[in-house]
Write a protein that holds these residues in place. Structure first.
Motif, mmCIF file in Angstrom:
data_model
loop_
_atom_site.group_PDB
_atom_site.id
_atom_site.type_symbol
_atom_site.label_atom_id
_atom_site.label_comp_id
_atom_site.label_asym_id
_atom_site.label_seq_id
_atom_site.Cartn_x
_atom_site.Cartn_y
_atom_site.Cartn_z
ATOM 1 N N ALA A 1 -46.582 5.642 -30.051
ATOM 2 C CA ALA A 1 -47.250 5.699 -28.755
ATOM 3 C C ALA A 1 -48.672 5.205 -28.974
ATOM 4 C CB ALA A 1 -47.262 7.114 -28.194
ATOM 5 N N VAL B 1 -48.489 3.199 -23.752
ATOM 6 C CA VAL B 1 -47.047 2.933 -23.809
ATOM 7 C C VAL B 1 -46.433 3.618 -25.026
ATOM 8 C CG1 VAL B 1 -47.280 0.723 -22.612
ATOM 9 C CG2 VAL B 1 -47.389 0.801 -25.118
ATOM 10 N N ALA B 2 -45.116 3.689 -25.019
ATOM 11 C CA ALA B 2 -44.397 4.280 -26.149
ATOM 12 C C ALA B 2 -43.022 3.642 -26.242
ATOM 13 C CB ALA B 2 -44.276 5.797 -25.985
ATOM 14 N N GLU C 1 -44.124 2.554 -20.064
ATOM 15 C CA GLU C 1 -45.431 3.177 -19.849
ATOM 16 C C GLU C 1 -45.291 4.686 -19.817
ATOM 17 O OE1 GLU C 1 -49.381 2.765 -16.978
ATOM 18 O OE2 GLU C 1 -47.460 1.896 -16.332
ATOM 19 N N LYS C 2 -46.222 5.361 -20.450
ATOM 20 C CA LYS C 2 -46.214 6.819 -20.506
ATOM 21 C C LYS C 2 -46.518 7.392 -19.134
ATOM 22 C CE LYS C 2 -49.818 9.203 -21.623
ATOM 23 N NZ LYS C 2 -49.852 10.224 -20.540
ATOM 24 N N LYS D 1 -48.125 9.910 -16.510
ATOM 25 C CA LYS D 1 -49.444 10.543 -16.615
ATOM 26 C C LYS D 1 -49.350 12.020 -16.997
ATOM 27 C CE LYS D 1 -49.932 11.725 -11.693
ATOM 28 N NZ LYS D 1 -50.808 11.609 -10.494
ATOM 29 N N LEU E 1 -47.203 13.334 -19.096
ATOM 30 C CA LEU E 1 -46.588 13.490 -20.410
ATOM 31 C C LEU E 1 -47.639 13.313 -21.490
ATOM 32 C CD1 LEU E 1 -44.015 13.822 -22.139
ATOM 33 C CD2 LEU E 1 -43.712 11.335 -22.006
ATOM 34 N N GLU F 1 -49.455 12.355 -24.792
ATOM 35 C CA GLU F 1 -49.239 11.124 -25.550
ATOM 36 C C GLU F 1 -48.479 11.372 -26.855
ATOM 37 O OE1 GLU F 1 -51.750 7.196 -27.102
ATOM 38 O OE2 GLU F 1 -52.771 8.841 -26.063
ATOM 39 N N ALA G 1 -44.904 11.807 -26.083
ATOM 40 C CA ALA G 1 -44.312 10.525 -25.696
ATOM 41 C C ALA G 1 -43.818 9.748 -26.911
ATOM 42 C CB ALA G 1 -45.325 9.692 -24.913
ATOM 43 N N LEU H 1 -39.940 9.194 -25.996
ATOM 44 C CA LEU H 1 -39.560 7.851 -25.556
ATOM 45 C C LEU H 1 -39.076 6.988 -26.724
ATOM 46 C CD1 LEU H 1 -42.349 7.016 -22.957
ATOM 47 C CD2 LEU H 1 -40.309 8.440 -22.734
ATOM 48 N N VAL I 1 -38.079 8.208 -19.203
ATOM 49 C CA VAL I 1 -39.215 8.441 -18.304
ATOM 50 C C VAL I 1 -38.723 8.920 -16.944
ATOM 51 C CG1 VAL I 1 -41.067 7.305 -17.004
ATOM 52 C CG2 VAL I 1 -40.774 6.819 -19.438
#
Length: 350
Positions: A77, A96-97, A125-126, A128, A130, A132, A135, A139, A302
């Motif tokens: 991430a 992003v992840a 895209e992560k 908001k 979640l 980081e 993620a 993800l 996501v």
């Protein structure tokens, strides 16, 4: 387009020199060349967190022709700091992840570094809401494998499933996905993780440490006049005996799904499904599930998170970049709950 923050020419990265055990071939380099600027369809990411998976060490142990060095790690991430030409829907500053695609991994690309260049289609895209660091795991391989299992099993509301390894990374996510779909989950874990698995939604939990023979206990659970056999079994541990003994607790048309055989799982699947019962074969269908990394799979995770079908991913521990070897050692025990992370950007730990 490049972020205002200048990307350095050198970076920290954990490098495997040749194939072998991580303790023998993996070393932290502090002046490794930063990847070249992204080409069309690619993005450069400043890595914040890396999620460690058992497959990371396996990819280092296996010799790959023409590959002399490789950066360890697959999940990540971080922040997009440069966008290649003709790369729509990506912008600098996005968090992003995802997981590095297999062709890139074979070429030696890895996530356990300060910077990474990957195809834009490999990330999501992560959200908001979640965290980081979560993620990086959710993800990545854990979430994407869970999506692959859900597709393969195709279980419906009211179906009954046995989930072995319910407190591991994939197990934690699958428990939530299955329960959100109305599937009756019986999770298998150790005594210390029973409360966690129940809180994730499992209707029943089996403590494997409380039974001298887990397979006899499962057989007794579905004995005549007690309850119906399981519609499916999902094995996140790699317990072949659970499959061999499954006719006692898995429906005749039920399927045993395993995530532990990796990309060569089709070999085991063919063997188990074609070995004659008269010669010791097991009269139940065996399915080896392998997830091919993709941004679309990450986006599905996501979507489930945003709908509340997946709410959490327990974090077992977080290591700083310089201590990443400890993360591999902990992962090798096979006794972790949730995910192990490496904090690449900062120097704080859990």
């Amino acid at each position: 387009m490049r972020n205002q923050n200048q990307v350095p020419h050198k970076m920290k990265a954990w490098i495997a020199s040749g194939a072998g055990h991580v303790n023998h071939v993996l070393k932290l380099e502090t002046d490794w060349p930063t990847p070249s600027p992204p080409k069309a369809g690619e993005i450069m990411i400043r890595i914040s967190y890396v999620s460690i998976n058992p497959g990371d060490a396996k990819m280092i142990v296996k010799p790959i022709p023409f590959r002399k060095t490789a950066i360890a790690g697959m999940d990540f991430a971080g922040e997009v700091v440069e966008v290649g030409p003709s790369t729509p829907d990506m912008r600098c500053g996005m968090i992003v992840a995802g997981t590095i695609p297999m062709p890139n991994i074979i070429r030696g690309v890895g996530s356990l570094a300060e910077y990474l260049v990957v195809p834009a289609q490999a990330v999501a895209e992560k959200p908001k809401d979640l965290d980081e660091r979560v993620a990086a795991g959710l993800l990545g391989i854990v979430g994407q494998t869970s999506i692959a299992v859900m597709r393969a099993a195709n279980l419906q509301k009211g179906d009954k499933v046995l989930l072995n390894g319910a407190s591991g990374g994939v197990g934690c996510v699958l428990t939530q996905m299955l329960c959100a779909k109305g599937v009756h989950v019986t999770g298998v874990c150790s005594s210390k993780n029973v409360s966690l698995v129940r809180n994730l939604g499992a209707q029943e939990v089996v403590d494997y440490t409380a039974h001298e023979n887990l397979y006899d206990y499962l057989s007794a659970l579905v004995a005549p006049a007690k309850t119906k056999p399981f519609d499916a079994i999902i094995d996140c541990v790699g317990d072949n005996t659970l499959y061999y003994q499954s006719p006692a607790y898995l429906k005749v048309d039920g399927i045993f799904h395993s995530i532990e055989k990796g990309p060569l799982g089709f070999i085991f699947q063919f063997k188990f499904n074609h070995w004659p019962v008269l010669l010791g074969g097991t009269p139940r269908t065996y399915s080896s599930v392998f997830s091919t990394p993709s941004g679309s799979a990450a986006q599905e995770v996501v979507n489930l998170f945003e709908r509340g079908h997946v709410k959490e991913l327990p974090i077992h521990s977080v290591f700083v970049m310089d201590d990443a070897m400890k993360a591999f050692e902990m992962s090798a025990t096979g006794r972790t709950v949730g995910k192990i992370l490496v904090n690449v950007k900062q120097q704080d730990t859990l």
